[in-house]
Design a protein around this motif. Structure first.
Motif, PDB file in Angstrom:
ATOM      1  N   PRO A  74       0.821  -1.215   0.000  1.00  0.00           N
ATOM      2  CA  PRO A  74       0.000   0.000   0.000  1.00  0.00           C
ATOM      3  C   PRO A  74       0.852   1.261   0.000  1.00  0.00           C
ATOM      4  CG  PRO A  74      -0.864  -1.567   1.574  1.00  0.00           C
ATOM      5  CD  PRO A  74       0.408  -2.164   1.040  1.00  0.00           C
ATOM      6  N   SER A  75       1.959   1.217   0.754  1.00  0.00           N
ATOM      7  CA  SER A  75       2.794   2.432   0.823  1.00  0.00           C
ATOM      8  C   SER A  75       3.363   2.782  -0.556  1.00  0.00           C
ATOM      9  CB  SER A  75       3.917   2.236   1.830  1.00  0.00           C
ATOM     10  OG  SER A  75       4.691   1.121   1.476  1.00  0.00           O
ATOM     11  N   GLU A  76       3.629   1.735  -1.354  1.00  0.00           N
ATOM     12  CA  GLU A  76       4.171   2.016  -2.695  1.00  0.00           C
ATOM     13  C   GLU A  76       3.097   2.649  -3.585  1.00  0.00           C
ATOM     14  OE1 GLU A  76       7.416  -1.191  -3.941  1.00  0.00           O
ATOM     15  OE2 GLU A  76       5.557  -2.120  -3.227  1.00  0.00           O
ATOM     16  N   ILE A  77       1.854   2.128  -3.418  1.00  0.00           N
ATOM     17  CA  ILE A  77       0.771   2.687  -4.236  1.00  0.00           C
ATOM     18  C   ILE A  77       0.578   4.160  -3.904  1.00  0.00           C
ATOM     19  CG2 ILE A  77      -1.723   2.574  -4.710  1.00  0.00           C
ATOM     20  CD1 ILE A  77      -1.581  -0.427  -4.299  1.00  0.00           C
ATOM     21  N   LYS A  78       0.696   4.472  -2.608  1.00  0.00           N
ATOM     22  CA  LYS A  78       0.465   5.852  -2.190  1.00  0.00           C
ATOM     23  C   LYS A  78       1.684   6.748  -2.403  1.00  0.00           C
ATOM     24  CE  LYS A  78      -1.860   4.283   1.653  1.00  0.00           C
ATOM     25  NZ  LYS A  78      -2.414   4.386   2.999  1.00  0.00           N
ATOM     26  N   ARG A 119      -1.135   2.315  -9.519  1.00  0.00           N
ATOM     27  CA  ARG A 119      -1.733   3.497  -8.893  1.00  0.00           C
ATOM     28  C   ARG A 119      -2.886   4.018  -9.766  1.00  0.00           C
ATOM     29  NH1 ARG A 119       2.387   7.051  -8.909  1.00  0.00           N
ATOM     30  NH2 ARG A 119       3.395   5.882  -7.257  1.00  0.00           N
ATOM     31  N   ARG A 120      -2.670   3.993 -11.080  1.00  0.00           N
ATOM     32  CA  ARG A 120      -3.748   4.426 -11.977  1.00  0.00           C
ATOM     33  C   ARG A 120      -4.968   3.514 -11.845  1.00  0.00           C
ATOM     34  NH1 ARG A 120       0.453   6.291 -15.505  1.00  0.00           N
ATOM     35  NH2 ARG A 120       0.822   4.208 -16.324  1.00  0.00           N
ATOM     36  N   ILE A 121      -4.702   2.216 -11.689  1.00  0.00           N
ATOM     37  CA  ILE A 121      -5.826   1.271 -11.520  1.00  0.00           C
ATOM     38  C   ILE A 121      -6.620   1.635 -10.267  1.00  0.00           C
ATOM     39  CG2 ILE A 121      -6.424  -1.138 -10.978  1.00  0.00           C
ATOM     40  CD1 ILE A 121      -4.138  -2.009 -12.803  1.00  0.00           C
ATOM     41  N   VAL A 122      -5.887   1.922  -9.190  1.00  0.00           N
ATOM     42  CA  VAL A 122      -6.557   2.275  -7.936  1.00  0.00           C
ATOM     43  C   VAL A 122      -7.376   3.553  -8.109  1.00  0.00           C
ATOM     44  CG1 VAL A 122      -6.182   3.031  -5.549  1.00  0.00           C
ATOM     45  CG2 VAL A 122      -4.898   1.089  -6.464  1.00  0.00           C
ATOM     46  N   ILE A 123      -6.817   4.510  -8.804  1.00  0.00           N
ATOM     47  CA  ILE A 123      -7.541   5.771  -9.024  1.00  0.00           C
ATOM     48  C   ILE A 123      -8.816   5.512  -9.828  1.00  0.00           C
ATOM     49  CG2 ILE A 123      -7.429   7.996 -10.247  1.00  0.00           C
ATOM     50  CD1 ILE A 123      -4.426   8.049  -9.422  1.00  0.00           C
ATOM     51  N   TYR A 124      -8.647   4.711 -10.871  1.00  0.00           N
ATOM     52  CA  TYR A 124      -9.793   4.377 -11.719  1.00  0.00           C
ATOM     53  C   TYR A 124     -10.898   3.712 -10.892  1.00  0.00           C
ATOM     54  CZ  TYR A 124     -12.506   1.919 -15.280  1.00  0.00           C
ATOM     55  OH  TYR A 124     -13.526   1.425 -16.039  1.00  0.00           O
ATOM     56  N   LEU A 125     -10.508   2.721 -10.082  1.00  0.00           N
ATOM     57  CA  LEU A 125     -11.495   2.003  -9.282  1.00  0.00           C
ATOM     58  C   LEU A 125     -12.117   2.916  -8.226  1.00  0.00           C
ATOM     59  CD1 LEU A 125      -9.565  -1.375  -8.864  1.00  0.00           C
ATOM     60  CD2 LEU A 125     -11.652  -1.025 -10.198  1.00  0.00           C
ATOM     61  N   SER A 126     -11.309   3.786  -7.651  1.00  0.00           N
ATOM     62  CA  SER A 126     -11.821   4.701  -6.615  1.00  0.00           C
ATOM     63  C   SER A 126     -12.842   5.669  -7.197  1.00  0.00           C
ATOM     64  CB  SER A 126     -10.689   5.514  -5.990  1.00  0.00           C
ATOM     65  OG  SER A 126      -9.722   4.659  -5.456  1.00  0.00           O
ATOM     66  N   PHE A 140      -3.788  11.355  -3.545  1.00  0.00           N
ATOM     67  CA  PHE A 140      -2.579  10.748  -4.110  1.00  0.00           C
ATOM     68  C   PHE A 140      -1.455  11.759  -4.322  1.00  0.00           C
ATOM     69  CE2 PHE A 140      -5.813   7.598  -5.118  1.00  0.00           C
ATOM     70  CZ  PHE A 140      -5.180   6.432  -4.713  1.00  0.00           C
ATOM     71  N   GLY A 141      -1.614  12.939  -3.769  1.00  0.00           N
ATOM     72  CA  GLY A 141      -0.573  13.970  -3.865  1.00  0.00           C
ATOM     73  C   GLY A 141      -0.272  14.370  -5.304  1.00  0.00           C
ATOM     74  N   MET A 142      -1.289  14.428  -6.140  1.00  0.00           N
ATOM     75  CA  MET A 142      -1.069  14.816  -7.535  1.00  0.00           C
ATOM     76  C   MET A 142      -1.275  16.310  -7.692  1.00  0.00           C
ATOM     77  SD  MET A 142      -3.129  11.720  -9.205  1.00  0.00           S
ATOM     78  CE  MET A 142      -2.262  10.606 -10.269  1.00  0.00           C
ATOM     79  N   LYS A 143      -0.775  16.796  -8.829  1.00  0.00           N
ATOM     80  CA  LYS A 143      -0.807  18.234  -9.059  1.00  0.00           C
ATOM     81  C   LYS A 143      -2.240  18.790  -8.953  1.00  0.00           C
ATOM     82  CE  LYS A 143       0.335  20.081 -12.999  1.00  0.00           C
ATOM     83  NZ  LYS A 143       0.637  19.307 -14.160  1.00  0.00           N
TER      84      LYS A 143
END
Ligand code: ADP
Ligand code: MG
Length: 440
Positions: free
Chosen positions: A363-367, A379-386, A401-404
């Motif tokens: 999980p820490s790597e995904i985040k 990470r993109r998969i997780v974003i898509y599913l979320s 996810f700390g994105m811009k």
């Protein structure tokens, strides 16, 4: 072996972590491989899909460098221990049918031994057994009533099976068959045949009497049949979904006769009986279910035993098709159509937890903000599913996810969507993940 050699070579071409996560657990299946198709096995369908998506091409190329042709790479899921196939079960059942059972339409597996007794059906079971042992003597008629799938037909067949080897003439019919027989013989002027069949037997078993409602001529026929058999002390056993007096449009003289003997009801099984029935069915069908799965089925499904049986068969069949063990997760997946459960509030954390488990990434790597290809993709998969399974907006996902900003989230969504459209395996992977999350 060539397969192992190839995987070793692949190790040199990909990051060490990737190798440890996905490639190390593969096995080369030499027996199933051919010159143009090379087969590997993976421990679960997620890893199988992942390898297919990410490495199949590379593996194929490596084969080419060694043997000259680039084969199709097939990744199977490791098979479980052999469970008796459905077909075998059916074959073995039909072998035990004897001719008499077949001609009578009796299911040889519906016996007193295979009937699980609990307080909900104890009385019906005991009286049916006594009736089978001493037909015409104790309870005549015996009238069993209760809801759908609670074992009424099973008990009638059990009485028949019990008496088939005792030189008793047993007739089992549904009331519809009785009615059809009657109209057929009437039209063909062969009523003596009808009378002989129904009035010269030792035990007459009639199922689903409730359908007699409004069928006046058949009611009359049944009335005469009943009288004659009863007079000769021949046994009559009937079932219906309700007590005789509750059946609409049934002549009073029939209602009263049906109540001459004993009327018993079958209630829906209590939890313990349900568990015992599931275990018994598994034993008979050669299906192995773990205690947590049995518990889940007993809790979530309604009381119709026929439905429960159907589920056991379905689970068994599915597990063979997809080559997976029947775990609790697997069961939840298969049963999701049958169980209308309130959908839990799914959180991003739930999604991360499941994806991380299935795709072997912490999980820490995904985040994290790691730009490694695999991690970024997961990470993109997780974003898509979320975005699809939770109520989070694109800005709030970007923040999480700390994105811009939200456009990075939209970009990730687009990427996954187009990958789903262009790659069947990838689509399957996402579908499977979705299922896991929804049923967690
Ligand atoms: P009904 O006639 O009451 O609708 P059935 O007798 O056809 O129900 O039963 C449906 C299925 O459930 C059958 O396969 C039967 O063997 C099974 N069943 C019902 N009750 C029991 C029980 N107590 N023990 C074992 N199997 C049962
Ligand atoms: Mg029935």
């Amino acid at each position: 072996m060539i397969g192992d050699k190839i995987l070793e070579k692949l190790r040199e071409e990909i990051p060490q972590v990737e190798y440890e996560r996905y490639i190390k657990c593969l096995n080369f299946d030499e027996e199933s491989s051919m010159s143009d198709t090379k087969v590997f096995t993976a421990p679960n369908p997620f890893i199988a899909n992942w390898v297919k998506i990410k490495y199949a091409q590379k593996i194929s190329k490596l084969f080419e460098t060694i043997v000259g042709i680039s084969p199709t790479i097939q990744i199977d899921v490791k098979s479980n221990s052999e469970v008796k196939s459905l077909k075998n079960i059916q074959e073995s059942i039909s072998k035990t049918h004897n001719k008499q059972q077949l001609s009578l339409n009796i299911n040889p597996s519906f016996t007193f031994d295979s009937f699980v007794v609990g307080s909900s059906n104890q009385f019906a079971y005991t009286t049916a057994l006594k009736t089978a042992q001493e037909p015409g003597i104790i309870y005549n008629p015996l009238f069993i009533y209760g809801g759908v799938g609670l074992g009424k037909t099973h008990l009638l067949h059990a009485i028949a099976n019990y008496n088939l080897n005792r030189n008793k003439k047993v007739i089992y019919v549904t009331i519809e068959q009785f009615m059809n027989d009657f109209t057929y013989n009437l039209q063909n002027q062969t009523m003596d045949r009808f009378r002989e069949k129904y009035r010269e037997c030792d035990i007459l078993l009639i199922d689903d009497i409730q359908f007699l409602s409004k069928k006046n001529e058949t009611q009359t026929q049944l009335f005469h049949t009943f009288n004659e058999l009863h007079q000769k002390q021949k046994q009559i056993v009937m079932t219906a979904d309700q007590a005789p007096k509750m059946i609409a449009y049934l002549e009073d003289r029939l209602k009263s006769r049906f109540e001459w003997g004993l009327t018993v009801d079958i209630q829906p099984p209590e939890f313990e009986t349900k568990i015992a029935i599931i275990k018994k069915k598994c034993e008979l069908d050669g299906v192995h279910l773990k205690p947590d799965v049995i518990n889940y089925i007993a809790t979530k499904l309604d009381n119709n035993i026929r439905e429960i049986e159907g589920i056991i068969i379905k689970l068994n069949a599915f597990s063979k098709i997809v080559n997976q063990e029947i775990t609790l997760d697997f069961t939840k997946n298969v049963l999701s159509d049958h169980i209308k459960e309130e959908r839990k509030n799914i959180t991003i954390e739930n999604i991360i937890e499941i994806v991380s488990k299935e795709l072997n990434i912490k999980p820490s790597e995904i985040k994290s903000k790691s730009k490694g290809v695999t991690i970024a993709n997961v990470r993109r998969i997780v974003i898509y599913l979320s975005r699809n399974l939770t109520l989070n907006s694109t800005p709030s996902l970007a923040q999480y996810f700390g994105m811009k900003d939200h456009s990075s989230v939209s970009h990730a969504m687009k990427k996954i969507t187009s990958e789903i459209e262009s790659d069947e395996n990838f689509k399957l992977l996402i579908e499977n993940l979705k299922n896991k999350i929804l049923n967690s």
